[in-house]
Design a protein around this motif. Structure first.
Motif, PDB file in Angstrom:
ATOM      1  N   LYS A 177       0.107 -10.355  32.967  1.00 19.90           N
ATOM      2  CA  LYS A 177      -0.850 -10.222  31.866  1.00 19.90           C
ATOM      3  C   LYS A 177      -0.765 -11.476  30.992  1.00 19.90           C
ATOM      4  N   THR A 178      -1.743 -11.634  30.129  1.00 16.16           N
ATOM      5  CA  THR A 178      -1.694 -12.729  29.163  1.00 16.16           C
ATOM      6  C   THR A 178      -1.419 -12.175  27.773  1.00 16.16           C
ATOM      7  N   ARG A 179      -0.953 -13.044  26.904  1.00 22.46           N
ATOM      8  CA  ARG A 179      -0.636 -12.639  25.534  1.00 22.46           C
ATOM      9  C   ARG A 179      -1.826 -11.954  24.879  1.00 22.46           C
ATOM     10  N   GLY A 180      -1.561 -10.873  24.154  1.00 24.01           N
ATOM     11  CA  GLY A 180      -2.601 -10.156  23.439  1.00 24.01           C
ATOM     12  C   GLY A 180      -3.221  -9.018  24.229  1.00 24.01           C
ATOM     13  N   GLN A 181      -2.999  -9.026  25.548  1.00 24.70           N
ATOM     14  CA  GLN A 181      -3.562  -7.955  26.360  1.00 24.70           C
ATOM     15  C   GLN A 181      -2.742  -6.670  26.209  1.00 24.70           C
ATOM     16  N   HIS A 182      -3.254  -5.640  26.866  1.00 31.56           N
ATOM     17  CA  HIS A 182      -2.614  -4.325  26.850  1.00 31.56           C
ATOM     18  C   HIS A 182      -2.187  -3.977  28.273  1.00 31.56           C
ATOM     19  N   VAL A 183      -1.101  -3.206  28.396  1.00 29.22           N
ATOM     20  CA  VAL A 183      -0.655  -2.793  29.720  1.00 29.22           C
ATOM     21  C   VAL A 183      -0.293  -1.315  29.717  1.00 29.22           C
ATOM     22  N   THR A 184      -0.562  -0.655  30.842  1.00 23.85           N
ATOM     23  CA  THR A 184      -0.162   0.740  31.040  1.00 23.85           C
ATOM     24  C   THR A 184       0.673   0.830  32.301  1.00 23.85           C
TER      25      THR A 184
ATOM     26  N   GLU B 217       3.327   7.865  31.059  1.00 27.20           N
ATOM     27  CA  GLU B 217       2.766   6.522  30.898  1.00 27.20           C
ATOM     28  C   GLU B 217       3.476   5.815  29.755  1.00 27.20           C
ATOM     29  N   LEU B 218       3.701   4.524  29.955  1.00 28.10           N
ATOM     30  CA  LEU B 218       4.179   3.661  28.880  1.00 28.10           C
ATOM     31  C   LEU B 218       3.082   2.658  28.596  1.00 28.10           C
ATOM     32  N   ASN B 219       2.685   2.554  27.354  1.00 24.05           N
ATOM     33  CA  ASN B 219       1.647   1.621  26.945  1.00 24.05           C
ATOM     34  C   ASN B 219       2.236   0.573  26.005  1.00 24.05           C
ATOM     35  N   VAL B 220       1.841  -0.666  26.229  1.00 22.05           N
ATOM     36  CA  VAL B 220       2.252  -1.744  25.342  1.00 22.05           C
ATOM     37  C   VAL B 220       1.001  -2.514  24.939  1.00 22.05           C
ATOM     38  N   ASN B 221       0.754  -2.588  23.638  1.00 24.14           N
ATOM     39  CA  ASN B 221      -0.403  -3.306  23.099  1.00 24.14           C
ATOM     40  C   ASN B 221      -0.017  -4.701  22.633  1.00 24.14           C
ATOM     41  N   ALA B 222      -1.027  -5.548  22.513  1.00 25.77           N
ATOM     42  CA  ALA B 222      -0.840  -6.885  21.930  1.00 25.77           C
ATOM     43  C   ALA B 222       0.388  -7.577  22.518  1.00 25.77           C
ATOM     44  N   LEU B 223       0.370  -7.739  23.840  1.00 29.27           N
ATOM     45  CA  LEU B 223       1.536  -8.254  24.549  1.00 29.27           C
ATOM     46  C   LEU B 223       1.985  -9.618  24.024  1.00 29.27           C
ATOM     47  N   LEU B 224       3.314  -9.758  23.964  1.00 34.82           N
ATOM     48  CA  LEU B 224       3.951 -11.014  23.587  1.00 34.82           C
ATOM     49  C   LEU B 224       4.727 -11.549  24.789  1.00 34.82           C
ATOM     50  N   LEU B 225       5.005 -12.847  24.754  1.00 40.97           N
ATOM     51  CA  LEU B 225       5.772 -13.444  25.848  1.00 40.97           C
ATOM     52  C   LEU B 225       7.098 -12.708  26.046  1.00 40.97           C
ATOM     53  N   GLY B 226       7.701 -12.284  24.938  1.00 39.13           N
ATOM     54  CA  GLY B 226       8.994 -11.610  24.985  1.00 39.13           C
ATOM     55  C   GLY B 226       8.963 -10.225  25.590  1.00 39.13           C
ATOM     56  N   ASP B 227       7.768  -9.717  25.866  1.00 40.38           N
ATOM     57  CA  ASP B 227       7.661  -8.408  26.524  1.00 40.38           C
ATOM     58  C   ASP B 227       7.853  -8.524  28.030  1.00 40.38           C
ATOM     59  N   SER B 228       7.934  -9.740  28.538  1.00 37.97           N
ATOM     60  CA  SER B 228       8.178  -9.941  29.960  1.00 37.97           C
ATOM     61  C   SER B 228       9.539  -9.355  30.318  1.00 37.97           C
TER      62      SER B 228
ATOM     63  N   GLY C 119      13.668   4.763  38.815  1.00 39.85           N
ATOM     64  CA  GLY C 119      12.731   4.207  39.767  1.00 39.85           C
ATOM     65  C   GLY C 119      13.032   2.733  39.998  1.00 39.85           C
ATOM     66  N   GLU C 120      12.212   2.092  40.836  1.00 37.26           N
ATOM     67  CA  GLU C 120      12.453   0.687  41.159  1.00 37.26           C
ATOM     68  C   GLU C 120      11.956  -0.256  40.073  1.00 37.26           C
ATOM     69  N   GLY C 121      11.169   0.263  39.156  1.00 38.10           N
ATOM     70  CA  GLY C 121      10.744  -0.548  38.027  1.00 38.10           C
ATOM     71  C   GLY C 121       9.394  -1.201  38.212  1.00 38.10           C
ATOM     72  N   SER C 122       8.807  -1.585  37.087  1.00 40.14           N
ATOM     73  CA  SER C 122       7.573  -2.373  37.061  1.00 40.14           C
ATOM     74  C   SER C 122       7.916  -3.715  36.426  1.00 40.14           C
ATOM     75  N   ARG C 123       7.709  -4.778  37.191  1.00 38.80           N
ATOM     76  CA  ARG C 123       8.028  -6.120  36.700  1.00 38.80           C
ATOM     77  C   ARG C 123       6.814  -6.678  35.994  1.00 38.80           C
ATOM     78  N   LEU C 124       6.891  -6.834  34.674  1.00 35.98           N
ATOM     79  CA  LEU C 124       5.789  -7.348  33.865  1.00 35.98           C
ATOM     80  C   LEU C 124       6.056  -8.800  33.487  1.00 35.98           C
ATOM     81  N   THR C 125       5.090  -9.647  33.771  1.00 31.55           N
ATOM     82  CA  THR C 125       5.150 -11.047  33.344  1.00 31.55           C
ATOM     83  C   THR C 125       4.000 -11.294  32.383  1.00 31.55           C
ATOM     84  N   VAL C 126       4.316 -11.793  31.199  1.00 32.06           N
ATOM     85  CA  VAL C 126       3.300 -12.109  30.196  1.00 32.06           C
ATOM     86  C   VAL C 126       3.209 -13.625  30.073  1.00 32.06           C
ATOM     87  N   LEU C 127       2.019 -14.151  30.308  1.00 30.24           N
ATOM     88  CA  LEU C 127       1.806 -15.607  30.259  1.00 30.24           C
ATOM     89  C   LEU C 127       1.097 -16.019  28.973  1.00 30.24           C
TER      90      LEU C 127
END
Lengths: 111, 111
Positions: free
Chosen positions: B13-20, B75-86, B103-111
């Motif tokens: 994802k990019t900074r400022g986006q939302h993820v579920t 569900e886990l929701n994260v709004n207004a993504l920051l680089l540090g949320d990676s 579980g095996e996890g969800s690998r989130l990368t914020v660019l």
């Protein structure tokens, strides 16, 4: 504030020898302790646990020792095998179903 | 028997986006927890849900939210993504005991 500490980031041991992993904690409310093992690209897997009313728990090659007065626990793996190479996390529970984890120790078992 | 399943496994994802992020617990487990694992650190507690009620919340900003559904999935929701949320986001379920199954996890990368 890190309430569970694993001060050794890595450990290298020869196959067949003993691996000893250490963990210290600061919160006296912790009454249940667990060790998890994690391979790359996988989630942590439960290994062994110990209640605060015990000082030792054994499961096959794995033994966990608890020293409540020192707020210290250790995991012994005997004998170490190549498949034991992984990251090991110490975790603690204050009976609130929220685990506090240490930073992990990477174990490498050399053939 | 299926373990804890998470989706997606990887996302960018990019900074400022939302993820579920989504999680299905082990059948019969009514409690779901979310943890964040940043590289080089142990998992950090974010939320725990039991029977669709929030039971605990870790030290994370309000940008993080979660919910549990009648079938106990979450569900886990994260709004207004920051680089540090990676990070690796881990879901765990348990049968009201101290032992968590991850579980095996969800690998989130914020660019």
């Amino acid at each position: 504030d890190q309430q569970v500490k694993q001060n050794s980031p890595s450990l290298s041991v020869q196959e067949g020898r003993i691996s000893i992993l250490n963990c210290d904690y600061t919160n006296s409310m912790f009454d249940y302790f667990l060790w998890y093992k994690k391979y790359p690209a996988e989630g942590p897997t439960f290994l062994i646990s110990i209640s605060s009313i015990k000082d030792k728990n054994e499961d096959g090659r794995f033994t966990v020792f608890l020293n409540k007065s020192a707020k210290h626990l250790s995991l012994h793996i005997v004998p170490s095998q190549p498949g034991d190479s992984a990251v090991y996390f110490c975790a603690a529970d204050a009976n609130d179903y929220k685990l506090s984890f240490g930073a992990g120790t990477t174990v490498t078992v050399r053939a | 028997d299926a373990g804890v399943t998470q989706s997606p496994t990887h996302l960018i994802k990019t900074r400022g986006q939302h993820v579920t992020l989504r999680c299905s617990p082990i059948s019969g487990h009514k409690s779901v927890s979310w943890y964040q694992q940043v590289l080089g650190q142990g998992p950090q507690f974010i939320f725990q849900y039991y029977e669709k009620e929030e039971r605990g919340r870790g030290n994370f900003p309000d940008r993080f939210s979660a919910r549990q559904f009648p079938n106990y999935s979450s569900e886990l929701n994260v709004n207004a993504l920051l680089l540090g949320d990676s990070a690796l986001y881990l879901c765990a379920s348990n049968a009201n005991t101290g032992e968590l199954f991850f579980g095996e996890g969800s690998r989130l990368t914020v660019l």
